[in-house]
Design an enzyme around this catalytic site. Sequence first.
Site, PDB file in Angstrom:
ATOM      1  N   ASP A 172      13.361  72.636  79.058  1.00  0.00           N
ATOM      2  CA  ASP A 172      14.301  72.136  78.058  1.00  0.00           C
ATOM      3  C   ASP A 172      15.198  73.280  77.585  1.00  0.00           C
ATOM      4  O   ASP A 172      15.067  74.412  78.065  1.00  0.00           O
ATOM      5  CB  ASP A 172      13.553  71.472  76.878  1.00  0.00           C
ATOM      6  N   HIS A 215      19.663  69.030  78.882  1.00  0.00           N
ATOM      7  CA  HIS A 215      18.568  69.853  78.341  1.00  0.00           C
ATOM      8  C   HIS A 215      18.261  71.036  79.266  1.00  0.00           C
ATOM      9  O   HIS A 215      17.111  71.338  79.549  1.00  0.00           O
ATOM     10  CB  HIS A 215      17.324  68.990  78.113  1.00  0.00           C
ATOM     11  N   GLU A 261      20.262  62.348  77.357  1.00  0.00           N
ATOM     12  CA  GLU A 261      21.076  63.181  76.477  1.00  0.00           C
ATOM     13  C   GLU A 261      21.858  64.267  77.226  1.00  0.00           C
ATOM     14  O   GLU A 261      21.735  65.447  76.916  1.00  0.00           O
ATOM     15  CB  GLU A 261      20.163  63.804  75.404  1.00  0.00           C
TER      16      GLU A 261
HETATM   17  C1  ACM Z   1      14.233  61.661  74.427  1.00  0.00           C
HETATM   18  O1  ACM Z   1      13.573  61.469  73.384  1.00  0.00           O
HETATM   19  N1  ACM Z   1      15.344  62.370  74.391  1.00  0.00           N
HETATM   20  C2  ACM Z   1      13.812  61.104  75.684  1.00  0.00           C
END
Ligand code: ACM
Length: 539
Positions: A200, A270, A334
């Site tokens: 991440d 991420h 995201e």
């Molecule tokens: C997430 O909670 N961004 C999968």
Amino acid sequence: MSKFCCFFIAMFFIAVPVMGNSVHYEVVPLPQEITYQRGVAFYLSDKTVILYPEDNTLMRRNALFLADYIRETTGWQLVVEGTQVNGIRPINAIILMLNDHISQEEGYEIIVKSRTITVQGRTANGVFYGIQTLRKAIPRTVNADELAFPAVHIRDYPRFAYRGMMLDVCRHFFPVEFVKRFIDILALHNVNTFHWHLTDDQGWRIEIKKYPKLTEIGAVRKETVLGKNTQTYDGIPYGGYYTQEEIKTVIAYAQERYITIIPEIEIPGHSLAALAAYPELGCAGEGYEVATRWGIFKDVLCIGNEASIPFIEDVLSEVTDLFPSKYIHIGGDEAPRDHWKQCPKCQALIRAKGLQADEKHTAEDRLQSYCTQHVETFLKGKGRRIIGWDEILDGDIAEEATVMSWRGMTGGINAAKLGHDVIMTPRTHLYFDYYQSTDTEKEPLAIGGFSDVENVYSLEPVPAELTDEEKQHILGVQANLWAEYIPTVEHVEYMILPRLAALSEVQWLKAEKKNFDGFLTRLPALLSIYDLNGYNFRK
Ligand code: ACM
Ligand code: ZN
């Protein structure tokens, strides 16, 4: 009164009195069918032996697990013996057996008679779940010589084949020893899948030999924001990662407990820690550092960059060499499109591939789909399948992708209607980083939200609006623990326990058998096992 005398009472009055300390089969998760039998109880003591089929290493390990669990609660060290189970008529024995008449892959039966307890499963996995039930049925025993198991026939099997729990080790890092303890906790709750979120923005946590800077640079952030993205930072470098050798030990540890580990490598969002290590993989090509605060970052992998796809393939090759799981989680959530819109390389790829915007999706949405589809094909070549967060539906979903529905149930519903497999993990119920109480002042800092044990328990993961055929696509259920606000292992335990107990009934028990009041009466016995193991749980 002697056992002999008990036996006569049983013969004449049918009802069977049980002497002294007795076990309770109504554990968490509740077995599907518990049928009490006429007849005398079995009395467990330190003279009881545990038998398993000779030469079967999985069943031998199962027997050793059972012996350990019994020692933990009673202090008795039972003898474990391999034997030709079918050829003997043992007395005072717990017999572990395989039996292909049991139809469910992970199903088991426990038959308690006066002379024996038999635990049989179609597979060693099933026997393991039978052992978990026995373990949870046994109260902590002090100052007793024996423990009564009322005569019973238990028939049990899980509702869902996929029973997951996710742990984020990027925002905060948890050492190998704790990951193993976490796996023990999952096993206690009949969870069979550990989703390990390994990469991440705030840290890359898995050694990749071809790209050493991923961990030399990407595993360390220079400091961490205090509180909820305040303007203040602690000034303390923070890092950690797992070597491939360590990961192998964790995979083996999980396998022994019938838990599959699904690794997650976030693509294309991420990815700031990866970009800090290899800035040439980003649209800007420079100026990245491992994130020191929480949130969504615009710096994502540059898909148009000719080095990016080989990078992804190389990383995933090492990941699949390590992890034997059928599924690899490729993230997909995201991923802002801002830089792709400006990036000449990404725009060139969009043109070259003829990716078009329409009223629902932008060309950049389709750029992510292009990347996901490429990764799917690549992993398919290695015999693997992909799971992605429900954002992978935003565009053209990869052909055989399984969707993890987190922004509620809608993504999962849409995916099932499109014929895709689904794992339900709606944040409304199953984000264990949410507060467990509305009295947040009294709780440790959490990300927000609210989902207490009752709310977790209330989840019905199979939406009524799906057709029977579509319902078959709901493979199972998972809870997620994101670790932005969870700096310690004690805090991890506090956030998952006892919500994981409620989740285990959602995952295991048939919908019509669920009952929250019943669950609450069964929970204290499980909490005493938490105490026995020193697990830190919310009281
Ligand atoms: C997430 O909670 N961004 C999968
Ligand atoms: Zn780009």
